[in-house]
Scaffold this motif. Sequence first.
Motif, short mmCIF file in Angstrom:
data_model
loop_
_atom_site.label_atom_id
_atom_site.label_comp_id
_atom_site.label_asym_id
_atom_site.label_seq_id
_atom_site.Cartn_x
_atom_site.Cartn_y
_atom_site.Cartn_z
N THR A 1 33.78 -42.13 -12.89
CA THR A 1 34.79 -42.04 -13.93
C THR A 1 35.07 -40.61 -14.36
O THR A 1 36.02 -40.35 -15.08
N GLY A 2 34.20 -39.66 -13.95
CA GLY A 2 34.38 -38.28 -14.38
C GLY A 2 33.78 -38.01 -15.75
O GLY A 2 34.05 -36.98 -16.36
N GLN A 3 32.99 -38.96 -16.25
CA GLN A 3 32.32 -38.82 -17.55
C GLN A 3 30.82 -38.63 -17.33
O GLN A 3 30.30 -38.92 -16.25
N SER A 4 30.14 -38.17 -18.37
CA SER A 4 28.69 -37.96 -18.27
C SER A 4 27.96 -39.27 -17.97
O SER A 4 26.86 -39.26 -17.42
N THR A 5 28.60 -40.38 -18.30
CA THR A 5 27.97 -41.68 -18.05
C THR A 5 27.93 -42.04 -16.56
O THR A 5 27.37 -43.06 -16.19
N ASP A 6 28.49 -41.18 -15.70
CA ASP A 6 28.34 -41.39 -14.25
C ASP A 6 26.88 -41.27 -13.84
O ASP A 6 26.51 -41.71 -12.73
N LEU A 7 26.05 -40.72 -14.71
CA LEU A 7 24.62 -40.66 -14.42
C LEU A 7 24.01 -42.06 -14.40
O LEU A 7 22.85 -42.22 -14.00
N SER A 8 24.77 -43.05 -14.80
CA SER A 8 24.29 -44.43 -14.73
C SER A 8 24.02 -44.86 -13.30
O SER A 8 23.36 -45.86 -13.06
N TYR A 9 24.54 -44.08 -12.33
CA TYR A 9 24.22 -44.33 -10.92
C TYR A 9 22.71 -44.41 -10.74
O TYR A 9 22.20 -45.19 -9.93
N PHE A 10 21.99 -43.60 -11.52
CA PHE A 10 20.54 -43.47 -11.34
C PHE A 10 19.75 -44.55 -12.09
O PHE A 10 18.53 -44.48 -12.15
N TYR A 11 20.44 -45.54 -12.63
CA TYR A 11 19.73 -46.68 -13.19
C TYR A 11 18.90 -47.36 -12.11
O TYR A 11 17.77 -47.78 -12.34
N ASN A 12 19.50 -47.49 -10.94
CA ASN A 12 18.85 -48.23 -9.86
C ASN A 12 18.41 -47.35 -8.69
O ASN A 12 17.83 -47.85 -7.73
N PHE A 13 18.71 -46.06 -8.75
CA PHE A 13 18.36 -45.14 -7.67
C PHE A 13 17.84 -43.83 -8.26
O PHE A 13 18.32 -43.37 -9.30
N ASN A 14 16.88 -43.23 -7.60
CA ASN A 14 16.36 -41.93 -8.02
C ASN A 14 17.11 -40.79 -7.38
O ASN A 14 17.06 -39.66 -7.86
N ASN B 1 40.47 -38.91 -5.07
CA ASN B 1 41.29 -38.26 -6.09
C ASN B 1 40.68 -36.90 -6.45
O ASN B 1 39.56 -36.83 -6.96
N GLU B 2 41.41 -35.83 -6.19
CA GLU B 2 40.87 -34.49 -6.38
C GLU B 2 40.57 -34.19 -7.84
O GLU B 2 39.56 -33.54 -8.16
N THR B 3 41.41 -34.65 -8.75
CA THR B 3 41.17 -34.42 -10.18
C THR B 3 39.90 -35.11 -10.62
O THR B 3 39.07 -34.52 -11.34
N LEU B 4 39.72 -36.36 -10.20
CA LEU B 4 38.51 -37.10 -10.54
C LEU B 4 37.29 -36.44 -9.88
O LEU B 4 36.23 -36.30 -10.51
N LYS B 5 37.43 -36.03 -8.64
CA LYS B 5 36.32 -35.40 -7.93
C LYS B 5 35.84 -34.16 -8.67
O LYS B 5 34.63 -33.94 -8.85
N ASN B 6 36.77 -33.32 -9.11
CA ASN B 6 36.40 -32.10 -9.84
C ASN B 6 35.75 -32.41 -11.18
O ASN B 6 34.83 -31.71 -11.61
N ALA B 7 36.22 -33.48 -11.83
CA ALA B 7 35.62 -33.88 -13.12
C ALA B 7 34.18 -34.33 -12.91
O ALA B 7 33.28 -34.01 -13.70
N VAL B 8 33.94 -35.07 -11.81
CA VAL B 8 32.58 -35.53 -11.50
C VAL B 8 31.69 -34.34 -11.17
O VAL B 8 30.55 -34.26 -11.63
N ASN C 1 18.45 -43.62 -20.60
CA ASN C 1 17.84 -44.78 -21.26
C ASN C 1 18.07 -44.79 -22.76
O ASN C 1 17.67 -45.74 -23.44
N LYS C 2 18.72 -43.75 -23.27
CA LYS C 2 19.00 -43.71 -24.71
C LYS C 2 20.06 -44.74 -25.09
O LYS C 2 21.03 -44.94 -24.35
N PRO C 3 19.89 -45.39 -26.22
CA PRO C 3 20.90 -46.37 -26.65
C PRO C 3 22.31 -45.79 -26.75
O PRO C 3 23.28 -46.46 -26.40
N LYS C 4 22.43 -44.53 -27.18
CA LYS C 4 23.75 -43.92 -27.32
C LYS C 4 24.42 -43.75 -25.95
O LYS C 4 25.64 -43.88 -25.83
N PHE C 5 23.62 -43.43 -24.93
CA PHE C 5 24.17 -43.32 -23.59
C PHE C 5 24.70 -44.66 -23.13
O PHE C 5 25.80 -44.76 -22.57
N GLN C 6 23.94 -45.71 -23.38
CA GLN C 6 24.35 -47.04 -22.94
C GLN C 6 25.58 -47.53 -23.71
O GLN C 6 26.44 -48.21 -23.15
#
Length: 257
Positions: A50-63, A75-82, A115-120
């Motif tokens: 999504t280009g947001q910091s919450t993309d770190l949710s990828y690591f919920y199930n993977f290290n 999408n180049e704009t999205l790629k740069n945001a990520v 794992n912080k509630p605010k992140f979720q």
Amino acid sequence: MYDENDLYNEVGNTIKSTVSNAKTIYDFMEKINADTPETLTGVNSDFVFTGQSTDLSYFYNFNEMPIELIEKIPNETLKNAVKDEFNKAVLDGKLEIDTRKGIVKITNKGRKFINKPKFQEALQQNTYNMISQQMQEQILGFELDGSIQDLNFFNFSEKLDLTEIIKNPDTSAVQKIMGNLAEMEKSGFIKMENSFIRITDKGKEIINSDMFKLATKGATEKLISNLGGVSGKIFIVTKKLLNSAVQNIVQNSLNTR
């Protein structure tokens, strides 16, 4: 009542940080070698960024995550945001890069962060926003305007639900369109079945004629995301296309903790 002789006369958040000599996503992308990255098992290649910091949710199930997943974002704009978000996470110590394997790893600090509630909470909101955006981009419909061109609706849908018209807040448009439908019913172009309207064989002959197609060539399905909310017209949904991207977002939201 419509006269077929003159039927066609009517138509008309990001703060960028820099750290000297730090290994970043951008640095690695420039140095990455085709034979350097190793293939990982257990990669979520369907993850929707999504280009947001919450993309770190990828690591919920993977290290670990292959950096090439980011490079494959079309999408180049999205790629740069990520890249920006992952770069910030690297600089902040939430992620680290293994240049030998070509992967990004989550650190203990990063694990605590996701794992912080605010992140979720933020993840749920971002997921909702992305689903809403993707859904809008996948909704097709037809604009009724109270003219004979409204018959074109039946090129894209078998029936028209009158309740979808009546509930529209534009009362002037509702009256005009309902009056037009009544006239077309009198002319035998459509027939009413309870709260639904279907086109008749006579109506099909009309919309399949070359003259009608030429006169109403601009009357077609439109994406709801492309509409500007024109007064006097009522948008009726004809198709909802839930594409793979939306399905992936929904699945990701279900898989998060």
